[in-house]
Structures are given as structure tokens and as C-alpha cells.
Design a protein around this motif. Structure first.
Motif, mmCIF file in Angstrom:
data_model
loop_
_atom_site.group_PDB
_atom_site.id
_atom_site.type_symbol
_atom_site.label_atom_id
_atom_site.label_comp_id
_atom_site.label_asym_id
_atom_site.label_seq_id
_atom_site.Cartn_x
_atom_site.Cartn_y
_atom_site.Cartn_z
ATOM 1 N N UNK A 353 0.818 -1.194 0.000
ATOM 2 C CA UNK A 353 0.000 0.000 0.000
ATOM 3 C C UNK A 353 0.861 1.257 0.000
ATOM 4 N N UNK A 354 0.378 2.270 -0.710
ATOM 5 C CA UNK A 354 1.090 3.545 -0.712
ATOM 6 C C UNK A 354 0.630 4.400 0.477
ATOM 7 N N UNK A 355 1.024 5.653 0.498
ATOM 8 C CA UNK A 355 0.710 6.519 1.625
ATOM 9 C C UNK A 355 -0.783 6.774 1.781
ATOM 10 N N UNK A 356 -1.541 6.594 0.704
ATOM 11 C CA UNK A 356 -2.998 6.753 0.758
ATOM 12 C C UNK A 356 -3.707 5.429 1.011
ATOM 13 N N UNK A 357 -2.915 4.403 1.368
ATOM 14 C CA UNK A 357 -3.457 3.061 1.637
ATOM 15 C C UNK A 357 -4.085 2.448 0.384
ATOM 16 N N UNK A 358 -3.465 2.732 -0.756
ATOM 17 C CA UNK A 358 -3.897 2.263 -2.068
ATOM 18 C C UNK A 358 -2.877 1.261 -2.607
ATOM 19 N N UNK A 359 -3.362 0.166 -3.189
ATOM 20 C CA UNK A 359 -2.475 -0.903 -3.651
ATOM 21 C C UNK A 359 -1.613 -0.486 -4.844
ATOM 22 N N UNK A 360 -0.382 -0.963 -4.804
ATOM 23 C CA UNK A 360 0.541 -0.950 -5.941
ATOM 24 C C UNK A 360 0.771 -2.406 -6.299
ATOM 25 N N UNK A 361 0.635 -2.763 -7.582
ATOM 26 C CA UNK A 361 0.770 -4.170 -7.940
ATOM 27 C C UNK A 361 1.032 -4.377 -9.417
ATOM 28 N N UNK A 362 0.834 -5.593 -9.866
ATOM 29 C CA UNK A 362 1.087 -5.991 -11.255
ATOM 30 C C UNK A 362 -0.212 -5.999 -12.052
#
Length: 415
Positions: A353-362
Motif C-alpha cells: 500500500x502507498x501513503x494513501x493506503x492504495x495498492x501498488x501491484x502488477x
């Protein structure tokens, strides 16, 4: 609004003579089990059940879920969430499924700081990018991230340089199209026409008649019953253009629908959070668990992205709860910290999760093909790793594009 109490057989407390009953831990689940996206919500709930079978207890507590049904509208999502909190005493919610519902639950989370919301699979960009709620977490990429790489792929590999689009007229439809459009336009492509249709459209005849003939392909961003209705009517009208699929246009909920119209999708490229033929051990393990959990006639041959997404959200919630021994009393600070720091090795890749609690993925670029068993499936053609919410652009440049809408993004070679 329908409300259900879901307790998997695997979750039942084992009672032995003279032993104490273990304390239960109750969480709420929101899923669209009414309206256009009912089939999507039903498979989402299968994903929840697979996660609960895998982790029936956390911190020594048996997990039970109270499930509340929505119909894709923000109003239904808020009503369901309020019922879970006010009547059922829930302080942890997994859900919702649909894009605009997610924006509504972000705002609900702000108004209810004692409640933690772990997004089910809703993919509107705004839910985490604009004024994010500190108690709202999303372990799936948003709709624009699901389009990452698709536009460049169809321009360079397919040679399609001029397209028209028809997509659903709401937050996720705009967001998913944005991910495609940015890459397509940066590669040099042109978008000649954009058409937007309401959720629940049954008659597409006027839309189909208005589609231009002088384009290389048509982007179709529809899902559920809307997608099936469009395909049936498009074939009946003699449509034969190349199609580019929005993420939910080629999901298993559509590919496994009754009738032959879906065969018009064979060869259709799309982008999204999974590929049916992935050989990742985590994926094959999840597919087997999904298949073993339900009779063949009561599931899809392979989990849809809704089953996968809700599985991921539920298992992330359960893992975080286990870290804090099921303690969600008070301000839930330890539980939320565990969620924020979690890196999830999911069936469809690694998420953080990034700073906004949003997923980073493939992201997975795939094409619809007919599998060995005769069922349609998404065959992987390429992956796009580490997709963040600004799609590789600087935050400043991305914000200048504006929030996804009927007109944004503009089609430009540089942003």
C-alpha cells in the motif's frame, strides 16, 4: 436491501464436552447481490468463503461474518454499512464492490472513525486519491491501474490506431477507460468518439447504430448483464469490428455467461488484475481451493476477478487481525497499522500500500481465447509490474489531467 448471516462450515466452533465456547469475532461484508452486478457479487462472496476456510480463526477467535447486500448505488452501500454498524455492532467492514459505492464508503469511513473499511473490489480512482480516509484501505488496484499497458499494447502489437468507445456512465467506467486511453494516446493513438451508457441498460440498439465504421477497434467498458446484452445485440446487428475489452467486459462472469454471443470476444485484448492461465504457484493454489470449495455447477471454472479481489481483501483483513490477536477494541490503532504495513503475496501478485493506503501491484494484459475444455479464458500476453496510482507519471502531471470523467483524459501524446 437483503441481509445475510454467512458462517462457513469450516468456521463453526468445535464444542467438546465441558469445554468453553470460543469468543467470536464478527466482521461485516458488503457485496452487490442485487441488480445488474448480482452475478459479480455472488462470485465475490465465494472469494470471501475461500479466505474464511483458509483462516477460520484469528488470535484464537472464531471469525463470523454478517453480509449486507447492495445494488451498485452509493445510497444502497451506505444504508448497508449503517445497518452493519448500528444494528449488527460491526466495526470492521470488507467491501464494497462497485466504483461509486467505494467513494461513498470512503466518506462513510470518515464519518465513522471507529470503523475500519477494507475495500472489497471497487475501483474508482477517487476513493483513495482524493481526500482519502485514514480508515479506508484498498488492496486492489483501481480501474485506471487495471488499464495500464493496454493502450500501448493494442497500438504497437495490434496496429489499431483509431478507436471509438462505449462504456458505463459512472466512476469506474471513467476510471478504467482512463488507464487505457492514457497509454493509447501517448503511443500516438486517436479516440474518435466516446459513448457513455447508464448501468442497467437493456437496449443497446441506438448505441450500436451510432458506432462509427471507420475505426480500427471499439473499446467496450461494460460488465455483468450490460456486457451480455451488448454482445447479444451487437452480434444480431451484424457487428464485426475488433473489440478492446474493459476489465470487467472480459471477466469470468461474462465469459461464462449462457449463450454464444460471448464468442464475439475471442481475440479481444484487455487489461486487469489477473490472467486465467497464470502459472504462479499462488494462483494455481487459489484456483484449486476455489474449485474444491464449491460444486462445479455453483461456481465458475476459474475464479473471476471479483472472487480474487474479495479473497485478497478478506485474507488481508484476517492476517492483520491475527497479528493483533483479534483485538479491535478502542481506536483499532494496532490493527490499522498492521493493515497499512502489510505486503500481500496474493494469488495475482505482490501488493503493498502507498501513503494513501492504495495498492501498488502488477497488471496483466491478456487476450480472450478458447481453452482446452471449450470454456473461454483470458490468456496472458504480458505483465506490467509495480503499477502505481499515477501510472508512472509524476503526481503533479497526473493531477493536471483531472479526475476521470466523460471527457477526461484528453487524448494527447504527452501529459
Amino acid at each position: 436491501m437483503k441481509t445475510y448471516l454467512l458462517t462457513s462450515v469450516a468456521l463453526g466452533a468445535l464444542l467438546f464436552a465441558g469445554s468453553a465456547v470460543a469468543e467470536d469475532l464478527k466482521i461485516g461484508v458488503l457485496a452487490t447481490l442485487e441488480g445488474t452486478y448480482t452475478v459479480l457479487g455472488e462470485d465475490a462472496m465465494r472469494g470471501v468463503e475461500v479466505a474464511l476456510k483458509e483462516m477460520p480463526t484469528v488470535g484464537g477467535k472464531t471469525v463470523k461474518t454478517v453480509v449486507a447486500s447492495t445494488d451498485t448505488t452509493p445510497e444502497s452501500a451506505v444504508r448497508a454499512a449503517r445497518k452493519l454498524v448500528d444494528q449488527d455492532g460491526v466495526t470492521v467492514i470488507v467491501g464494497p464492490l462497485s466504483g461509486s459505492e467505494g467513494i461513498a464508503l470512503r466518506d462513510f469511513a470518515k464519518q465513522n472513525p471507529n470503523v475500519t473499511v477494507v475495500n472489497g473490489l471497487s475501483g474508482a480512482q477517487e476513493a483513495t486519491m482524493v481526500d482519502p480516509a485514514a480508515n479506508f484501505y484498498r488492496f486492489n488496484m483501481d480501474g485506471a491501474q487495471w488499464g495500464a499497458g493496454l493502450g500501448k499494447y493494442v497500438f504497437e502489437s495490434k496496429g489499431w490506431k483509431n478507436v471509438a468507445s462505449v462504456a458505463e456512465d459512472y466512476s469506474f467506467g471513467y476510471t478504467n477507460f482512463m488507464g487505457f486511453a492514457l497509454g493509447f494516446c501517448q503511443a500516438g493513438g486517436q479516440i474518435s468518439e466516446r459513448q457513455w451508457v447508464p448501468l442497467g441498460t437493456k437496449d443497446f440498439s441506438s448505441i450500436i447504430a451510432a458506432l462509427p465504421d471507420d475505426v480500427d477497434a471499439i473499446y467496450v467498458g461494460l460488465g455483468g448483464a450490460d456486457a451480455v446484452n451488448f454482445l447479444n445485440q451487437y452480434q444480431q446487428a451484424g457487428g464485426s469490428a475488433h473489440l478492446i475489452g474493459g476489465t470487467i467486459m472480459v471477466d469470468g462472469t461474462v465469459l461464462n455467461a449462457k449463450g454464444d454471443a460471448k464468442k464475439a470476444l475471442i481475440g479481444t485484448p484487455s487489461g486487469g488484475p489477473q490472467a486465467d492461465d497464470s502459472t504462479d504457484p499462488n494462483w494455481t493454489k487459489f484456483v484449486k481451493a476455489y474449485q474444491d470449495a464449491f460444486p462445479a455447477e455453483k461456481r465458475f471454472p476459474s475464479p473471476s476477478l471479483f472472487a480474487t479481489g474479495y479473497y485478497n481483501s478478506t485474507i488481508a483483513t484476517l492476517k492483520a487481525l491475527d497479528q493483533v490477536k483479534g483485538d479491535i477494541s478502542g481506536d483499532q490503532a494496532a490493527f490499522r497499522d498492521a493493515l497499512a504495513k502489510m505486503e500481500l503475496d496474493a494469488p495475482n501478485g505482490h501488493f503493498k500500500l502507498d501513503a494513501n493506503r492504495q495498492a501498488i501491484g502488477t497488471n496483466f494484459i491478456s487476450e480472450v481465447t478458447e481453452g482446452p475444455d471449450g470454456n473461454l479464458m483470458n490468456k496472458l500476453v504480458m505483465t506490467v509490474p509495480d503499477v502505481n496510482q499515477t501510472l508512472g507519471l509524476s503526481e503533479e502531471s497526473f493531477k493536471k489531467i483531472g479526475l476521470p470523467s466523460r471527457d477526461a483524459p484528453e487524448c494527447k501524446t504527452s501529459y
